[in-house]
Write a protein that holds these residues in place. Structure first.
Motif, PDB file in Angstrom:
ATOM      1  N   THR A  68      -0.861   7.558  -0.399  1.00 26.54           N
ATOM      2  CA  THR A  68      -0.925   6.321   0.365  1.00 26.54           C
ATOM      3  C   THR A  68      -2.305   5.695   0.180  1.00 26.54           C
ATOM      4  N   PHE A  69      -2.435   4.437   0.590  1.00 26.25           N
ATOM      5  CA  PHE A  69      -3.728   3.761   0.473  1.00 26.25           C
ATOM      6  C   PHE A  69      -4.802   4.495   1.282  1.00 26.25           C
ATOM      7  N   GLU A  97      -1.465  11.114 -11.820  1.00 27.82           N
ATOM      8  CA  GLU A  97      -2.592  11.312 -12.726  1.00 27.82           C
ATOM      9  C   GLU A  97      -3.468  10.063 -12.799  1.00 27.82           C
ATOM     10  N   GLU A  98      -2.810   8.892 -12.839  1.00 29.72           N
ATOM     11  CA  GLU A  98      -3.567   7.646 -12.898  1.00 29.72           C
ATOM     12  C   GLU A  98      -4.267   7.359 -11.568  1.00 29.72           C
ATOM     13  N   GLN A  99      -3.686   7.807 -10.475  1.00 35.15           N
ATOM     14  CA  GLN A  99      -4.333   7.615  -9.180  1.00 35.15           C
ATOM     15  C   GLN A  99      -5.670   8.340  -9.129  1.00 35.15           C
ATOM     16  N   ASN A 104      -5.252  -2.266   6.834  1.00 33.67           N
ATOM     17  CA  ASN A 104      -4.099  -3.000   7.363  1.00 33.67           C
ATOM     18  C   ASN A 104      -2.762  -2.389   6.974  1.00 33.67           C
ATOM     19  N   THR A 105      -2.707  -1.740   5.798  1.00 33.72           N
ATOM     20  CA  THR A 105      -1.461  -1.082   5.365  1.00 33.72           C
ATOM     21  C   THR A 105      -1.789   0.335   4.891  1.00 33.72           C
ATOM     22  N   PRO A 106      -2.215   1.207   5.813  1.00 28.96           N
ATOM     23  CA  PRO A 106      -2.642   2.558   5.423  1.00 28.96           C
ATOM     24  C   PRO A 106      -1.542   3.382   4.776  1.00 28.96           C
ATOM     25  N   ASN A 107      -0.276   3.072   5.101  1.00 32.30           N
ATOM     26  CA  ASN A 107       0.832   3.848   4.551  1.00 32.30           C
ATOM     27  C   ASN A 107       1.419   3.245   3.275  1.00 32.30           C
ATOM     28  N   GLY A 108       0.800   2.150   2.796  1.00 35.21           N
ATOM     29  CA  GLY A 108       1.219   1.608   1.506  1.00 35.21           C
ATOM     30  C   GLY A 108       0.986   2.642   0.422  1.00 35.21           C
ATOM     31  N   VAL A 109       1.803   2.593  -0.627  1.00 37.12           N
ATOM     32  CA  VAL A 109       1.750   3.637  -1.660  1.00 37.12           C
ATOM     33  C   VAL A 109       1.328   3.040  -3.002  1.00 37.12           C
ATOM     34  N   CYS A 110       0.422   3.715  -3.666  1.00 36.44           N
ATOM     35  CA  CYS A 110       0.004   3.308  -5.013  1.00 36.44           C
ATOM     36  C   CYS A 110       1.183   3.470  -5.971  1.00 36.44           C
TER      37      CYS A 110
END
Length: 214
Positions: A2-3, A180-182, A169-175
């Motif tokens: 998550t973000f 691996e890229e994260q 503002n969107t802590p549960n947003g997902v990359c």
């Protein structure tokens, strides 16, 4: 991740490097810069490296346009970033029978376009169409297809912009990039932040880790 998890991972690495404190917004900004940079790197090798294609799979989308040879890029979804492939449909008549075929439309530079129009053997046709990108008088970015007739439809496979990282503002947003890229993005963000503070030891440490990952 998550973000929020991305931001906390960066904070952990910064703590290990004993660098100055950064506000969450500053970390998010560095993560977004790192994410954009990473997507550009993956895009530059997408045609030749399978690993790069895998990294962009979640960002690859399609759009269908009908009845025009001139496509304002603003008419595409707002998430549009880069074109990966363009395919057009035309009707072809052979021995009195009409057949609809899909044909790849290749990009060309403007200087090359002028040259091929002067060459009767390379002039764009429905069988061998091309497209150019330019900005029109209204300031709009346009993709213009060159062929004998207007294509029935055009399928654009494109790379979308990754979701903006906003851990507040969107802590549960997902990359949307693979795990691996994260980690590459996290390391690059730390490199950006430590470089800003002049922490050369931390900067060089993160630089070496990023280079090992790439």
């Amino acid at each position: 991740m998550t973000f929020e998890e991305l931001r906390k991972y960066v904070e952990q690495l910064l703590d290990q490097s004993q660098t100055a404190y950064f506000y969450p917004k500053e970390i998010d900004r560095a993560l977004n810069d790192a994410q954009t940079e990473r997507v550009n790197i993956l895009y530059s090798d997408v045609e030749v490296v399978q690993k790069r294609r895998d990294g962009l799979r979640q960002l690859t989308k399609k759009a269908i346009i009908t009845g025009t040879s001139t496509i304002p890029l603003q008419s595409l979804p707002s998430e549009y970033m880069f074109a990966l492939s363009v395919i057009g449909d035309w009707d072809f008549v052979c021995n009195g029978k009409t057949t609809r075929r899909s044909v790849a439309i290749k990009p060309v530079r403007h200087d090359i376009l002028g040259m091929i129009y002067n060459d009767p053997f390379n002039t764009p046709t429905n069988q061998f169409p091309v497209y150019v990108d330019y900005t029109n008088d209204l300031g709009e970015q346009v993709m213009e297809i060159k062929s004998d007739t207007v294509p029935i439809s055009v399928e654009i496979t494109y790379l979308k912009r990754p979701a903006k990282i906003d851990s507040e503002n969107t802590p549960n947003g997902v990359c949307e990039l693979p795990e691996e890229e994260q980690y590459n993005i996290i390391r690059r963000a730390v490199r950006i932040l430590t470089g800003q503070t002049g922490d050369m030891q931390g900067y060089n440490k993160q630089l070496s880790e990023v280079q090992l990952q790439e």
